[in-house]
Design an enzyme around this catalytic site. Structure first.
Site, PDB file in Angstrom:
ATOM      1  N   ASP A 192      52.522  38.562  32.615  1.00 42.48           N
ATOM      2  CA  ASP A 192      51.140  38.188  32.294  1.00 42.48           C
ATOM      3  C   ASP A 192      51.065  36.806  31.690  1.00 42.48           C
ATOM      4  OD1 ASP A 192      50.421  40.655  33.120  1.00 42.48           O
ATOM      5  OD2 ASP A 192      50.364  41.540  31.117  1.00 42.48           O
ATOM      6  N   ASP A 216      48.510  34.969  27.845  1.00 42.14           N
ATOM      7  CA  ASP A 216      48.341  36.333  27.356  1.00 42.14           C
ATOM      8  C   ASP A 216      48.711  36.393  25.886  1.00 42.14           C
ATOM      9  OD1 ASP A 216      47.571  39.023  27.893  1.00 42.14           O
ATOM     10  OD2 ASP A 216      49.661  39.598  27.820  1.00 42.14           O
ATOM     11  N   ASP A 220      55.264  40.360  23.175  1.00 43.71           N
ATOM     12  CA  ASP A 220      54.857  41.737  23.453  1.00 43.71           C
ATOM     13  C   ASP A 220      56.086  42.631  23.373  1.00 43.71           C
ATOM     14  OD1 ASP A 220      52.275  40.954  23.969  1.00 43.71           O
ATOM     15  OD2 ASP A 220      52.174  41.892  25.943  1.00 43.71           O
ATOM     16  N   ARG A 272      45.778  39.827  16.263  1.00 49.43           N
ATOM     17  CA  ARG A 272      47.060  40.470  16.587  1.00 49.43           C
ATOM     18  C   ARG A 272      48.259  39.778  15.941  1.00 49.43           C
ATOM     19  NH1 ARG A 272      46.506  42.036  23.030  1.00 49.43           N
ATOM     20  NH2 ARG A 272      44.522  43.113  22.818  1.00 49.43           N
TER      21      ARG A 272
END
Ligand SMILES: *[C@@H]1O[C@H](CO)[C@@H](O)[C@H](O)[C@H]1NC(C)=O
Length: 398
Positions: A192, A216, A220, A272
């Site tokens: 991504d 993105d 992650d 985040r």
């Protein structure tokens, strides 16, 4: 005689005063000594382990013994049989990597590989780079940009160190064939545009990288990945910074354990930092310099221990550190974020959970290899002062 005795008494008083003065000043000196010792201990526990060594270049593998948190020490990356590999060529071929390129060292070579860089490089990866197990990528001593192309994927691997790189402008990838890990050819359909994506990876240490401007997220951690330490990184200019577990249905992420320590978030990060689902995150001694929407968020019943961080709220009205997805599904307990000794500036605040008397704060329960002493949040600016890829000039300390 009387005169003498008065004088004598005065003398005694003077002597006593002198003794008291000396005594007090010696106490003062001791305290000052302590204070200055404290001031000089402000390098964090990871950096203190290797950065004070002027010969760090000839002792590069020492780094592997400096990690803390859930990744533990990286003993498996060093020792017998290690291959020292130097990147000399910034070009890239995703299926047939040439010797000298980063992909050759990171995806093709097997076993313990310690990768360094000959000189400054901007590496535009043609596809995502699949890092193999037992691989350390060590950017110290050169300015290494991973930019403008694919970025890193850690797919079903373990014992990986990523240190001292600058990730930015990663591009989303179309499906295609890629080498690795361990030189197999894989059809890959994800990518991504994260800077570093962990997929079912464990024992990973991501330290002293600079990450910004990716389409993105920056990091992650997904699909059952665990035992991860994310430390000393500088995250900036990014909307979605760090995702720990990527979807609500990923039940195996219940076992995910991630340490987020000594990182610098900001400027211009929106949200985040991290956002957590299912698992457990120890977020400790990080510096948050403003945020757009929130700093720490979660859903799907994660446990987050936010400990001795420094939160500097933005000037906007978004002073609240945390965000949680409202879940009104029956039988689902809400997420738990525990704030312990966090320091708040410019109006920042964390809302305590409604039943704040839960004594069972979820301690990380680190073992000996993972344990480290948490420092007061008041020192976080010093502890994170050199977050991001370090500039290590030749023949000097980092
Ligand atoms: C994670 O680390 C613990 C030791 O702290 C170990 O027992 C466990 O097996 C590890 N998990 C994985 C998936 O490697």
């Amino acid at each position: 005689m009387a005169f003498f005795s008065i004088n004598n008494a005065a003398c005694r008083r003077a002597a006593l005063l002198l003794i008291v003065t000396l005594f007090l000043s010696s106490i003062h000196a001791t305290m000052a000594g302590r204070k200055s010792r404290k001031a000089s201990v402000r390098m964090n526990v990871i950096d203190r382990c290797w950065r004070r060594d002027v010969n760090w270049r000839s002792n590069r593998q020492k780094l592997a013994t400096c990690s803390v948190g859930f990744a533990g020490k990286m003993w498996n990356n060093i020792g017998g049989g290690i291959i020292h590999y130097q990147v000399t060529d910034p070009s890239d071929d995703p299926v047939n990597p040439r010797p000298g390129t980063l992909r050759y060292g990171a995806s093709k070579l097997r076993g313990k590989v310690w990768i360094t860089f000959k000189n400054d490089m901007e590496i535009k990866l043609q596809k995502s780079l699949m890092v193999s197990s037992f691989t350390a990528i060590d950017g110290r001593g050169a300015s290494i940009h991973i930019a403008g192309g694919g970025c890193f994927v850690l797919y079903k691997v373990t014992n990986v160190i990523i240190h001292g790189l600058k990730f930015h402008d990663c591009q989303a990838q179309s499906p295609g064939l890629i080498m690795g890990p361990d030189s197999g050819i894989l059809p890959v359909n994800w990518g991504d545009g994260d800077a570093i994506r962990l997929v079912t990876a464990s024992k990973v240490w991501i330290d002293h990288n600079t990450l910004y401007d990716c389409p993105d997220g920056l990091i992650d951690v997904t699909r059952g990945s665990t035992n991860v330490t994310i430390s000393n990184n500088w995250f900036r200019n990014q909307n979605k910074v760090m995702l720990l577990s990527h979807d609500d249905g990923s039940v195996r992420d219940k076992n995910m354990r991630v340490t987020v320590a000594f990182n610098h978030f900001g400027p211009d990060c929106t949200q985040r930092m991290p956002r957590v689902r299912h698992g457990y995150a120890h977020v400790v001694n990080n510096l948050y310099l403003e945020w757009g929407k929130y700093a720490i968020g979660g859903s799907m019943n994660p446990s987050i221990l936010s400990e001795s961080n420094l939160f500097v709220a933005p000037n906007s009205e978004n002073k609240k550190v945390t965000w949680r997805q409202d879940i009104n599904v029956q039988g689902r307990t809400p997420w738990r974020v525990y704030s312990v000794n966090d320091v708040f500036e410019n109006g920042a605040y964390i809302k305590k959970p409604p039943n704040a008397n839960i004594q069972a704060k979820p301690r990380p329960q680190y073992n000996r290899e993972q344990f480290f002493r948490v420092v007061s949040g008041r020192f976080v600016r010093d502890l994170t002062k050199n977050a991001g890829a370090l500039r290590c000039t030749p023949r000097s300390r980092c």
